[in-house]
Design a protein around this motif. Structure first.
Motif, PDB file in Angstrom:
ATOM      1  N   VAL A 159       0.875  -1.174   0.000  1.00  0.00           N
ATOM      2  CA  VAL A 159       0.000   0.000   0.000  1.00  0.00           C
ATOM      3  C   VAL A 159       0.909   1.219   0.000  1.00  0.00           C
ATOM      4  O   VAL A 159       1.754   1.385   0.886  1.00  0.00           O
ATOM      5  N   LYS A 160       0.775   2.053  -1.024  1.00  0.00           N
ATOM      6  CA  LYS A 160       1.642   3.211  -1.208  1.00  0.00           C
ATOM      7  C   LYS A 160       0.846   4.342  -1.862  1.00  0.00           C
ATOM      8  O   LYS A 160      -0.171   4.118  -2.510  1.00  0.00           O
ATOM      9  N   ARG A 161       1.358   5.534  -1.693  1.00  0.00           N
ATOM     10  CA  ARG A 161       0.823   6.661  -2.453  1.00  0.00           C
ATOM     11  C   ARG A 161       1.495   6.665  -3.820  1.00  0.00           C
ATOM     12  O   ARG A 161       2.725   6.558  -3.907  1.00  0.00           O
ATOM     13  N   GLY A 214       5.208   6.905 -18.526  1.00  0.00           N
ATOM     14  CA  GLY A 214       5.456   5.490 -18.281  1.00  0.00           C
ATOM     15  C   GLY A 214       6.127   5.171 -16.968  1.00  0.00           C
ATOM     16  O   GLY A 214       6.530   4.030 -16.740  1.00  0.00           O
ATOM     17  N   ARG A 215       6.255   6.136 -16.057  1.00  0.00           N
ATOM     18  CA  ARG A 215       6.931   5.931 -14.784  1.00  0.00           C
ATOM     19  C   ARG A 215       6.009   6.344 -13.632  1.00  0.00           C
ATOM     20  O   ARG A 215       5.145   7.206 -13.786  1.00  0.00           O
ATOM     21  N   VAL A 216       6.192   5.710 -12.496  1.00  0.00           N
ATOM     22  CA  VAL A 216       5.392   6.043 -11.319  1.00  0.00           C
ATOM     23  C   VAL A 216       6.289   5.930 -10.091  1.00  0.00           C
ATOM     24  O   VAL A 216       7.207   5.104 -10.043  1.00  0.00           O
ATOM     25  N   THR A 217       6.046   6.796  -9.118  1.00  0.00           N
ATOM     26  CA  THR A 217       6.793   6.759  -7.867  1.00  0.00           C
ATOM     27  C   THR A 217       5.905   6.224  -6.760  1.00  0.00           C
ATOM     28  O   THR A 217       4.753   6.645  -6.603  1.00  0.00           O
ATOM     29  N   LEU A 218       6.429   5.265  -5.993  1.00  0.00           N
ATOM     30  CA  LEU A 218       5.749   4.717  -4.830  1.00  0.00           C
ATOM     31  C   LEU A 218       6.246   5.486  -3.614  1.00  0.00           C
ATOM     32  O   LEU A 218       7.426   5.402  -3.254  1.00  0.00           O
ATOM     33  N   VAL A 274      10.351   5.134  -4.202  1.00  0.00           N
ATOM     34  CA  VAL A 274      10.793   4.092  -5.129  1.00  0.00           C
ATOM     35  C   VAL A 274      10.143   4.363  -6.481  1.00  0.00           C
ATOM     36  O   VAL A 274       8.919   4.419  -6.583  1.00  0.00           O
ATOM     37  N   GLU A 275      10.964   4.550  -7.509  1.00  0.00           N
ATOM     38  CA  GLU A 275      10.435   4.817  -8.839  1.00  0.00           C
ATOM     39  C   GLU A 275      10.500   3.545  -9.677  1.00  0.00           C
ATOM     40  O   GLU A 275      11.523   2.853  -9.709  1.00  0.00           O
ATOM     41  N   ILE A 310       4.026  -2.687 -12.449  1.00  0.00           N
ATOM     42  CA  ILE A 310       3.139  -2.865 -11.305  1.00  0.00           C
ATOM     43  C   ILE A 310       1.728  -3.164 -11.788  1.00  0.00           C
ATOM     44  O   ILE A 310       1.350  -2.794 -12.894  1.00  0.00           O
ATOM     45  N   ALA A 311       0.990  -3.854 -10.958  1.00  0.00           N
ATOM     46  CA  ALA A 311      -0.443  -4.067 -11.188  1.00  0.00           C
ATOM     47  C   ALA A 311      -1.185  -3.291 -10.110  1.00  0.00           C
ATOM     48  O   ALA A 311      -0.963  -3.520  -8.911  1.00  0.00           O
TER      49      ALA A 311
END
Length: 224
Positions: free
Chosen positions: A181-183, A190-194, A204-205, A211-212
């Motif tokens: 569980v993260k924001r 195409g990138r996302v940061t947790l 964490v990028e 990720i699903a």
């Protein structure tokens, strides 16, 4: 993990195979990516859809796919009596499954069995007031301290698995074999940061395709 959809020119006949293909395309996913999601080889679901092999999905595979795609298991071939719909104990109440899973707010938790062990009862009116009248909800437990003080170890959260499109907010995601569980925040194309709430944990990028997104966290409960 779930990559953009692959074109499949030959539609299978009406039934679970065709429905799986339609849902996959609507979700912007791919059959190869969903095959990986259920720990099968990348051609497994393509063979199921296009050649009917296997003849039907295994129960655990079907359960994971239905949860990910936000549909009743009957749409993927489950008998109606085994299909999950939000159980109703009356016109004013909805039962929401409690799953024996821990979504890590730390380094990551390995996904285990997904059969419900209990249920919460929520007022249908309250759900509507929270904008959750059409939500597909389940409850899991937070593990770890990286989302403190917002979410604490042992809190139970409601996750709306109908809300899987990416937008900034707190989500439950699967990364490899871990459920977290993260924001989520955009980190560019195409990138996302947790992101953790606890600043002791660095961001964490990752690539969005790695990720699903299981669903959006919409409520929490825990001991005072």
């Amino acid at each position: 993990m779930v990559k953009p959809s692959d074109p499949l020119p030959d539609l299978p006949p009406e039934g679970p195979r065709r429905r799986l293909l339609e849902l996959t395309q609507q979700r912007g996913a791919s059959l190869s990516g969903l095959s990986q999601l259920i720990d099968r080889n990348t051609t497994y679901l393509q063979q199921f859809v296009r050649k009917g092999s296997p003849r039907k999905l295994e129960e655990q595979d079907r359960k994971i796919l239905a949860e990910f795609l936000g549909v009743n298991e009957s749409e993927l071939g489950a008998p109606e009596e085994k299909s999950y719909t939000s159980a109703k104990s009356g016109p004013d109440w909805v039962e929401i499954r409690r799953l024996p899973l821990g979504a890590s707010a730390g380094p990551g938790a390995v996904v285990g069995a997904e059969a419900p062990f209990d249920a919460f009862r929520f007022s249908r009116r309250w759900l509507a007031e929270q904008g959750l009248a059409n939500a597909r909800l389940f409850a899991i437990t937070v593990e770890g301290d990286s989302m403190e003080p917002l979410l604490r170890d042992g809190d139970e959260i409601l996750v709306d698995c109908a809300q899987r499109s990416f937008r900034d907010g707190i989500h439950v995601v699967r990364l490899g074999d871990s459920l977290m569980v993260k924001r989520l925040a955009s980190a560019g194309p195409g990138r996302v940061t947790l992101l953790s709430q606890n600043l002791a944990y660095p961001p964490v990028e990752v690539a969005l395709e790695d990720i699903a997104i299981i669903g959006r966290v919409v409520w929490k409960g825990g001991r005072v």
